[in-house]
Design a protein around this motif. Structure first.
Motif, short mmCIF file in Angstrom:
data_model
loop_
_atom_site.label_atom_id
_atom_site.label_comp_id
_atom_site.label_asym_id
_atom_site.label_seq_id
_atom_site.Cartn_x
_atom_site.Cartn_y
_atom_site.Cartn_z
N LEU A 87 12.31 86.87 43.92
CA LEU A 87 11.56 88.13 43.80
C LEU A 87 11.07 88.38 42.38
N ARG A 88 11.48 87.55 41.43
CA ARG A 88 10.98 87.66 40.06
C ARG A 88 9.70 86.85 39.87
N LEU A 89 9.32 86.09 40.88
CA LEU A 89 8.20 85.15 40.74
C LEU A 89 7.15 85.39 41.81
N THR A 90 5.92 85.00 41.50
CA THR A 90 4.84 85.03 42.48
C THR A 90 3.99 83.78 42.29
N VAL A 91 3.26 83.43 43.33
CA VAL A 91 2.34 82.31 43.25
C VAL A 91 1.25 82.61 42.22
N GLN A 92 0.93 83.90 42.07
CA GLN A 92 -0.11 84.29 41.12
C GLN A 92 0.26 83.93 39.68
N ASP A 93 1.56 83.79 39.40
CA ASP A 93 1.98 83.41 38.05
C ASP A 93 1.37 82.07 37.64
N ILE A 94 1.21 81.19 38.62
CA ILE A 94 0.67 79.87 38.32
C ILE A 94 -0.75 79.99 37.77
N GLY A 95 -1.51 80.94 38.32
CA GLY A 95 -2.89 81.10 37.89
C GLY A 95 -3.02 81.54 36.45
N SER A 298 9.52 99.63 42.93
CA SER A 298 10.87 100.17 42.77
C SER A 298 11.88 99.35 43.58
N ALA A 299 11.48 98.90 44.78
CA ALA A 299 12.38 98.10 45.61
C ALA A 299 12.62 96.73 44.99
N VAL A 300 11.57 96.14 44.42
CA VAL A 300 11.73 94.85 43.76
C VAL A 300 12.65 94.98 42.55
N LEU A 302 15.02 97.20 42.06
CA LEU A 302 16.39 97.40 42.52
C LEU A 302 17.00 96.09 43.00
N THR A 303 16.23 95.31 43.75
CA THR A 303 16.73 94.03 44.25
C THR A 303 17.02 93.07 43.11
N ASN A 304 16.18 93.08 42.08
CA ASN A 304 16.42 92.23 40.92
C ASN A 304 17.70 92.62 40.20
N GLU A 305 17.98 93.91 40.18
CA GLU A 305 19.23 94.37 39.56
C GLU A 305 20.43 93.90 40.39
N ILE A 306 20.32 93.99 41.71
CA ILE A 306 21.38 93.49 42.59
C ILE A 306 21.56 91.99 42.41
N ASP A 307 20.44 91.28 42.28
CA ASP A 307 20.48 89.84 42.08
C ASP A 307 21.21 89.47 40.80
N THR A 308 20.96 90.23 39.74
CA THR A 308 21.66 89.99 38.48
C THR A 308 23.17 90.17 38.66
N VAL A 309 23.56 91.18 39.44
CA VAL A 309 24.99 91.40 39.72
C VAL A 309 25.58 90.19 40.45
N LEU A 310 24.87 89.70 41.47
CA LEU A 310 25.37 88.56 42.24
C LEU A 310 25.53 87.31 41.37
N LEU A 311 24.51 87.02 40.54
CA LEU A 311 24.59 85.85 39.68
C LEU A 311 25.67 86.02 38.61
N ALA A 312 25.82 87.24 38.10
CA ALA A 312 26.86 87.49 37.11
C ALA A 312 28.25 87.34 37.72
N MET A 313 28.42 87.77 38.97
CA MET A 313 29.70 87.58 39.66
C MET A 313 29.99 86.09 39.85
N ALA A 314 28.96 85.32 40.19
CA ALA A 314 29.15 83.87 40.35
C ALA A 314 29.54 83.24 39.02
N MET A 315 28.91 83.67 37.94
CA MET A 315 29.25 83.14 36.61
C MET A 315 30.68 83.52 36.22
N ALA A 316 31.04 84.77 36.48
CA ALA A 316 32.40 85.21 36.16
C ALA A 316 33.43 84.41 36.94
N ALA A 317 33.15 84.18 38.23
CA ALA A 317 34.07 83.39 39.06
C ALA A 317 34.19 81.96 38.56
N LEU A 318 33.07 81.40 38.11
CA LEU A 318 33.11 80.06 37.54
C LEU A 318 34.01 80.04 36.31
#
Length: 361
Positions: A87-95, A298-300, A302-318
């Motif tokens: 959700l942080r990326l789009t195909v338009q970024d390539i352009g 706003s939904a994107v 919020l989801t990016n913030e949730i995603d950061t939490v998930l990845l941070a939890m994975a890093m902490a668990a590692l």
């Protein structure tokens, strides 16, 4: 045979999820400190550091109770986090960077990973997993790429942590080096395109997204804009990279199993199969969906913030499952490999940028 109710299984995961979440929250809080942000220390980096500290002091006392939830964070939450990263990326970024920017990213990625495998395994005698993880982190998007590659190469926790550590060390050094390189480029004009061209160079060669932002902002706003876009295109290459890596490993291990060889530091496998990284396909699907701009901003966010939490939890668990003694056993060779790759990214990446943009301009 009785099946454990889902509610009971979730309750068993709670202690491990709670400690992973607490460390992730602490990492995200520290990551908002201005000085740490300016020096490229992201929430993910800080979460794994905190995890290592707790994992080698207090955690062993509670490992039996928390193990299930920590393992779930390190595996399942990681895959979900990688998928939502789309959700942080789009195909338009390539352009925005054009064919030249995409070609530059692809050449930097492939050459860096190939060097990591050849030098790491053939010259330095590192085990295959460590060399590949360091190569993935250096060539794509730092710690996130290392974590995403872990289920494909089936690495151990200490191998992943060693790879992440090298990304932190040399990515942090890049934050201070690249502004000085920009001043030199003003006189030498090795990399064409002024600040914007230098931004593409930074985005195609610096390890972490946070480190790219920190380094490019020191150069200027135009450099920062193109650097982030070039970096996002590079991140987008994570999915095809994982798919190709999985296919190559399955083919390579099948040959070794058939030949009955057991050299190069790992035994031949009795049966090799393709470990399909389905989360990589889901990552691509999310990128394509995000490109349609159907979700409100706003939904994107919020989801990016949730995603950061998930990845941070994975890093902490590692970090919780990483033992300092295992890192010490790895020795100087992983750091040496990362240094060689860093030099290649700085020098070879500059030459690739000059050649591609000179050829296509």
């Amino acid at each position: 045979m009785s099946v454990e109710p889902a509610s009971n299984a979730f309750v068993r995961l709670l202690p491990g999820l709670a400690i992973s979440a607490a460390l992730a929250a602490a990492g995200m809080t520290l990551g908002r400190i201005g000085w740490l942000q300016a020096h490229g220390f992201s929430a993910l980096t800080l979460a794994i550091v905190l995890g290592i500290l707790v994992g080698n002091t207090l955690y062993p006392r509670f490992a039996a109770t928390c193990g299930g939830g920590v393992s779930f964070s390190k595996q399942s939450l990681l895959r979900l986090g990688v998928v939502l990263y789309g959700l942080r990326l789009t195909v338009q970024d390539i352009g925005h960077v054009g064919f030249a920017g995409v070609a530059t990213d692809a050449l930097v990625l492939s050459s860096t990973f190939a060097l990591a495998c050849y030098i790491g395994i053939k010259w330095l005698g590192l085990d295959r997993n460590t060399a590949m993880l360091i190569g993935a982190g250096s060539s794509i998007c730092g710690a996130a790429a290392v974590m995403a590659s872990e289920p494909v190469v089936r690495a151990r926790a200490e191998q992943v942590t060693v790879a992440v550590a090298t990304v932190v060390v040399f990515g942090t050094f890049a934050i201070f080096l690249y502004p000085a390189l920009f001043e030199l480029n003003q006189h030498w004009a090795l990399i064409p395109g002024g600040a914007e061209g230098f931004g593409i160079y930074a985005g195609s060669t610096i390890h972490e997204v946070a480190q790219v932002v920190a380094a490019a902002r020191s150069v200027g706003p135009h450099a920062a804009d193109t650097a982030v876009i070039a970096k996002m295109v590079r991140v987008m290459m994570l999915a095809p990279f994982l798919i190709m890596l999985s296919a190559w490993l399955a083919r390579h291990d099948a040959k070794r199993a058939g030949g009955g060889q057991a050299g190069d530091g790992y035994a031949a496998l009795p049966k090799a199969k393709l470990a399909v990284p389905w989360f990589a396909f889901a990552f691509v699907a999310v990128v394509l969906f995000n490109s349609l701009r159907l979700l409100p901003a706003s939904a994107v966010a919020l989801t990016n913030e949730i995603d950061t939490v998930l990845l941070a939890m994975a890093m902490a668990a590692l970090g919780l499952t990483t033992h300092i003694s295992s890192i010490r056993k790895a020795g100087i060779k992983p750091l040496l490999l990362a240094l060689i790759l860093f030099v290649w990214l700085v020098v070879g990446g500059a030459l690739i940028n000059r050649w591609v943009f000179g050829w296509l301009s």
